[in-house]
Design a protein around this motif. Sequence first.
Motif, PDB file in Angstrom:
ATOM      1  N   MET A   1      48.895  31.821  41.274  1.00 36.17           N
ATOM      2  CA  MET A   1      47.588  31.628  41.882  1.00 36.17           C
ATOM      3  C   MET A   1      47.055  32.976  42.400  1.00 36.17           C
ATOM      4  SD  MET A   1      46.651  28.539  41.678  1.00 36.17           S
ATOM      5  CE  MET A   1      47.263  26.896  41.381  1.00 36.17           C
ATOM      6  N   ALA A   2      45.727  33.028  42.570  1.00 35.38           N
ATOM      7  CA  ALA A   2      45.127  34.253  43.063  1.00 35.38           C
ATOM      8  C   ALA A   2      45.524  34.504  44.503  1.00 35.38           C
ATOM      9  CB  ALA A   2      43.603  34.153  42.954  1.00 35.38           C
ATOM     10  N   GLU A   3      45.628  35.779  44.834  1.00 35.21           N
ATOM     11  CA  GLU A   3      46.004  36.170  46.186  1.00 35.21           C
ATOM     12  C   GLU A   3      44.842  36.894  46.846  1.00 35.21           C
ATOM     13  OE1 GLU A   3      50.754  37.085  45.633  1.00 35.21           O
ATOM     14  OE2 GLU A   3      49.332  38.708  45.611  1.00 35.21           O
ATOM     15  N   ARG A   4      44.917  36.978  48.138  1.00 33.28           N
ATOM     16  CA  ARG A   4      43.975  37.830  48.842  1.00 33.28           C
ATOM     17  C   ARG A   4      44.282  39.273  48.474  1.00 33.28           C
ATOM     18  NH1 ARG A   4      42.114  37.969  55.205  1.00 33.28           N
ATOM     19  NH2 ARG A   4      40.607  39.630  54.928  1.00 33.28           N
ATOM     20  N   THR A   5      43.276  40.098  48.434  1.00 35.28           N
ATOM     21  CA  THR A   5      43.461  41.495  48.074  1.00 35.28           C
ATOM     22  C   THR A   5      43.025  42.401  49.221  1.00 35.28           C
ATOM     23  OG1 THR A   5      41.274  41.551  47.032  1.00 35.28           O
ATOM     24  CG2 THR A   5      43.167  41.084  45.610  1.00 35.28           C
ATOM     25  N   TYR A   6      43.485  43.666  49.131  1.00 37.04           N
ATOM     26  CA  TYR A   6      43.258  44.613  50.212  1.00 37.04           C
ATOM     27  C   TYR A   6      42.829  45.963  49.642  1.00 37.04           C
ATOM     28  CZ  TYR A   6      46.539  41.164  52.098  1.00 37.04           C
ATOM     29  OH  TYR A   6      47.168  39.998  52.438  1.00 37.04           O
ATOM     30  N   ARG A   7      41.952  46.642  50.367  1.00 36.14           N
ATOM     31  CA  ARG A   7      41.617  48.017  50.007  1.00 36.14           C
ATOM     32  C   ARG A   7      42.817  48.902  50.295  1.00 36.14           C
ATOM     33  NH1 ARG A   7      35.991  48.694  50.667  1.00 36.14           N
ATOM     34  NH2 ARG A   7      36.265  50.955  50.624  1.00 36.14           N
ATOM     35  N   ILE A   8      42.822  50.110  49.732  1.00 36.53           N
ATOM     36  CA  ILE A   8      44.018  50.949  49.745  1.00 36.53           C
ATOM     37  C   ILE A   8      44.476  51.298  51.155  1.00 36.53           C
ATOM     38  CG2 ILE A   8      42.718  53.109  49.503  1.00 36.53           C
ATOM     39  CD1 ILE A   8      45.065  54.076  47.681  1.00 36.53           C
ATOM     40  N   HIS A   9      43.563  51.515  52.094  1.00 38.20           N
ATOM     41  CA  HIS A   9      43.992  51.884  53.445  1.00 38.20           C
ATOM     42  C   HIS A   9      44.708  50.728  54.139  1.00 38.20           C
ATOM     43  CE1 HIS A   9      40.118  49.939  54.263  1.00 38.20           C
ATOM     44  NE2 HIS A   9      40.555  49.720  55.481  1.00 38.20           N
ATOM     45  N   VAL A  10      44.283  49.476  53.807  1.00 42.11           N
ATOM     46  CA  VAL A  10      44.959  48.308  54.375  1.00 42.11           C
ATOM     47  C   VAL A  10      46.330  48.138  53.731  1.00 42.11           C
ATOM     48  CG1 VAL A  10      44.828  45.815  54.732  1.00 42.11           C
ATOM     49  CG2 VAL A  10      42.747  47.201  54.871  1.00 42.11           C
ATOM     50  N   ALA A  11      46.391  48.319  52.409  1.00 47.40           N
ATOM     51  CA  ALA A  11      47.679  48.232  51.715  1.00 47.40           C
ATOM     52  C   ALA A  11      48.661  49.268  52.261  1.00 47.40           C
ATOM     53  CB  ALA A  11      47.484  48.431  50.217  1.00 47.40           C
ATOM     54  N   ALA A  12      48.136  50.440  52.609  1.00 47.08           N
ATOM     55  CA  ALA A  12      48.986  51.485  53.178  1.00 47.08           C
ATOM     56  C   ALA A  12      49.543  51.059  54.534  1.00 47.08           C
ATOM     57  CB  ALA A  12      48.197  52.786  53.310  1.00 47.08           C
ATOM     58  N   GLU A  13      48.690  50.460  55.367  1.00 45.52           N
ATOM     59  CA  GLU A  13      49.144  50.000  56.680  1.00 45.52           C
ATOM     60  C   GLU A  13      50.181  48.894  56.556  1.00 45.52           C
ATOM     61  OE1 GLU A  13      45.764  48.820  58.888  1.00 45.52           O
ATOM     62  OE2 GLU A  13      44.845  50.806  58.928  1.00 45.52           O
ATOM     63  N   PRO A  38      33.823  44.963  41.538  1.00 46.05           N
ATOM     64  CA  PRO A  38      32.563  45.343  40.892  1.00 46.05           C
ATOM     65  C   PRO A  38      31.954  46.615  41.479  1.00 46.05           C
ATOM     66  CG  PRO A  38      32.621  42.986  41.255  1.00 46.05           C
ATOM     67  CD  PRO A  38      33.830  43.549  41.955  1.00 46.05           C
ATOM     68  N   SER A  39      32.304  46.954  42.723  1.00 48.92           N
ATOM     69  CA  SER A  39      31.795  48.179  43.352  1.00 48.92           C
ATOM     70  C   SER A  39      32.659  49.391  43.031  1.00 48.92           C
ATOM     71  CB  SER A  39      31.738  48.004  44.878  1.00 48.92           C
ATOM     72  OG  SER A  39      30.906  46.919  45.210  1.00 48.92           O
ATOM     73  N   GLY A  40      33.751  49.188  42.294  1.00 49.29           N
ATOM     74  CA  GLY A  40      34.586  50.311  41.884  1.00 49.29           C
ATOM     75  C   GLY A  40      35.766  50.615  42.787  1.00 49.29           C
ATOM     76  N   TYR A  41      35.991  49.797  43.830  1.00 48.59           N
ATOM     77  CA  TYR A  41      37.113  50.045  44.734  1.00 48.59           C
ATOM     78  C   TYR A  41      38.411  49.475  44.169  1.00 48.59           C
ATOM     79  CZ  TYR A  41      33.557  51.084  48.275  1.00 48.59           C
ATOM     80  OH  TYR A  41      32.507  51.615  48.962  1.00 48.59           O
ATOM     81  N   ARG A  42      39.519  50.202  44.383  1.00 45.56           N
ATOM     82  CA  ARG A  42      40.822  49.645  44.051  1.00 45.56           C
ATOM     83  C   ARG A  42      41.164  48.548  45.053  1.00 45.56           C
ATOM     84  NH1 ARG A  42      41.851  55.201  43.323  1.00 45.56           N
ATOM     85  NH2 ARG A  42      42.779  55.774  41.314  1.00 45.56           N
ATOM     86  N   VAL A  43      41.763  47.453  44.562  1.00 45.70           N
ATOM     87  CA  VAL A  43      42.234  46.412  45.464  1.00 45.70           C
ATOM     88  C   VAL A  43      43.677  46.061  45.107  1.00 45.70           C
ATOM     89  CG1 VAL A  43      40.006  45.395  46.047  1.00 45.70           C
ATOM     90  CG2 VAL A  43      41.185  44.626  43.993  1.00 45.70           C
ATOM     91  N   TYR A  44      44.466  45.783  46.152  1.00 46.80           N
ATOM     92  CA  TYR A  44      45.896  45.554  46.017  1.00 46.80           C
ATOM     93  C   TYR A  44      46.231  44.135  46.466  1.00 46.80           C
ATOM     94  CZ  TYR A  44      45.979  50.602  45.564  1.00 46.80           C
ATOM     95  OH  TYR A  44      45.746  51.892  45.138  1.00 46.80           O
ATOM     96  N   THR A  45      47.103  43.469  45.696  1.00 45.45           N
ATOM     97  CA  THR A  45      47.509  42.108  46.031  1.00 45.45           C
ATOM     98  C   THR A  45      48.709  42.143  46.981  1.00 45.45           C
ATOM     99  OG1 THR A  45      49.057  41.975  44.186  1.00 45.45           O
ATOM    100  CG2 THR A  45      46.759  41.336  43.746  1.00 45.45           C
ATOM    101  N   ASP A  46      49.065  40.949  47.483  1.00 44.21           N
ATOM    102  CA  ASP A  46      50.277  40.846  48.294  1.00 44.21           C
ATOM    103  C   ASP A  46      51.504  41.284  47.489  1.00 44.21           C
ATOM    104  OD1 ASP A  46      49.190  39.842  50.733  1.00 44.21           O
ATOM    105  OD2 ASP A  46      48.924  37.903  49.772  1.00 44.21           O
ATOM    106  N   ARG A  47      51.499  41.011  46.194  1.00 39.18           N
ATOM    107  CA  ARG A  47      52.606  41.436  45.324  1.00 39.18           C
ATOM    108  C   ARG A  47      52.695  42.958  45.260  1.00 39.18           C
ATOM    109  NH1 ARG A  47      53.234  41.739  39.332  1.00 39.18           N
ATOM    110  NH2 ARG A  47      55.268  40.868  38.716  1.00 39.18           N
ATOM    111  N   ASP A  48      51.521  43.619  45.178  1.00 36.84           N
ATOM    112  CA  ASP A  48      51.510  45.087  45.175  1.00 36.84           C
ATOM    113  C   ASP A  48      52.062  45.645  46.484  1.00 36.84           C
ATOM    114  OD1 ASP A  48      50.304  45.175  42.651  1.00 36.84           O
ATOM    115  OD2 ASP A  48      48.283  45.135  43.504  1.00 36.84           O
ATOM    116  N   LEU A 116      33.138  40.860  50.511  1.00 37.35           N
ATOM    117  CA  LEU A 116      32.791  39.974  49.403  1.00 37.35           C
ATOM    118  C   LEU A 116      33.543  40.351  48.132  1.00 37.35           C
ATOM    119  CD1 LEU A 116      28.968  39.366  49.909  1.00 37.35           C
ATOM    120  CD2 LEU A 116      30.921  38.055  50.742  1.00 37.35           C
ATOM    121  N   ASP A 117      33.826  41.633  47.958  1.00 29.76           N
ATOM    122  CA  ASP A 117      34.654  42.041  46.814  1.00 29.76           C
ATOM    123  C   ASP A 117      36.062  41.467  46.933  1.00 29.76           C
ATOM    124  OD1 ASP A 117      32.655  43.426  45.561  1.00 29.76           O
ATOM    125  OD2 ASP A 117      33.254  45.391  46.311  1.00 29.76           O
ATOM    126  N   GLU A 118      36.595  41.447  48.146  1.00 29.75           N
ATOM    127  CA  GLU A 118      37.917  40.847  48.360  1.00 29.75           C
ATOM    128  C   GLU A 118      37.882  39.357  47.999  1.00 29.75           C
ATOM    129  OE1 GLU A 118      39.277  41.452  52.323  1.00 29.75           O
ATOM    130  OE2 GLU A 118      39.196  43.642  52.208  1.00 29.75           O
TER     131      GLU A 118
END
Length: 296
Positions: A1-13, A38-48, A116-118
């Motif tokens: 199933m789809a997961e919530r995603t995070y921008r890179i600074h959140v994934a880093a934290e 769609p805005s070009g930002y990298r997003v990371y899943t809980d798995r990432d 909204l991208d998340e």
Amino acid sequence: MAERTYRIHVAAELSGVRVELIRAWERRYGVLAPRRTPSGYRVYTDRDVALLRRLKQLTEEGVSISEAATMLPQLLREMDAARPAVEPDSSSVRAWMDDALAAAEALDQARISAVLDEVLAALSPLRAYDEVLVPLQREVGERWHEGTFSVGQEHLVTQEVRARLIGLLHAAPGQGNRRVVLACFPTEEHEIGLLGAALRLRHAGMSVTLLGQRTPAAEVGRVAHALKAELVGLSAVTDEGARVFEDTLSRILEGIPQGTPVWVGGPGALLHREVGERLGVHVFESGDDWARLLGA
């Protein structure tokens, strides 16, 4: 199933791995392949995030990152075996809503966009529309009516929601056997509901022609004739009174091929339900009407 995603600074934290190190590991060793919004930002899943934590643990134990990168297939199998599937729940939806509303209060359009991208990265198009975009738009409208949101704050959210819906429509199935024409009343500028209807109908396998805001009455009929439409959907959000509603709807119906099912939705239509029914159109009242409309 789809997961919530995070921008890179959140994934880093969350992972304890510095942003610079994440980027270096991606570039040099290909340890992650984050999706882009769609805005070009990298997003990371809980798995990432979990993989980053595991890689950090290995490097702290003396394993080089280049060696750890060769272990990726094994690491991912171990993680997937130990980890249950995660589905965004009501708390996630409320968190997105609260984040977007707080961003609107702060006039932070970039943050609204990121939230909204998340949402779109974590949920299917119809879930995103039903569970986040519509409730968010409704709550923003209520705050504007109450005077706690300014016109500018309302517009910030509306523009971002509209942009996401346009993007979802571009990505939706394009053609189907049943042809549908959708349009707003001639003076109507609110089209979020109409965009949502177009999205749902396209995902239901219909070929949708979207005329959008302020469509002249005669043009609805002209397009419906030209395309041999099997269904016409109209949106009337603004209330201009029963007489104007009846006159406008009558002029639109004059041009539509006889026998074509016509549905009209929106707060303006609901206020004048009796007028619509007297003129022979279906007034969209609730989600239960989707089954009737799709079977029309």
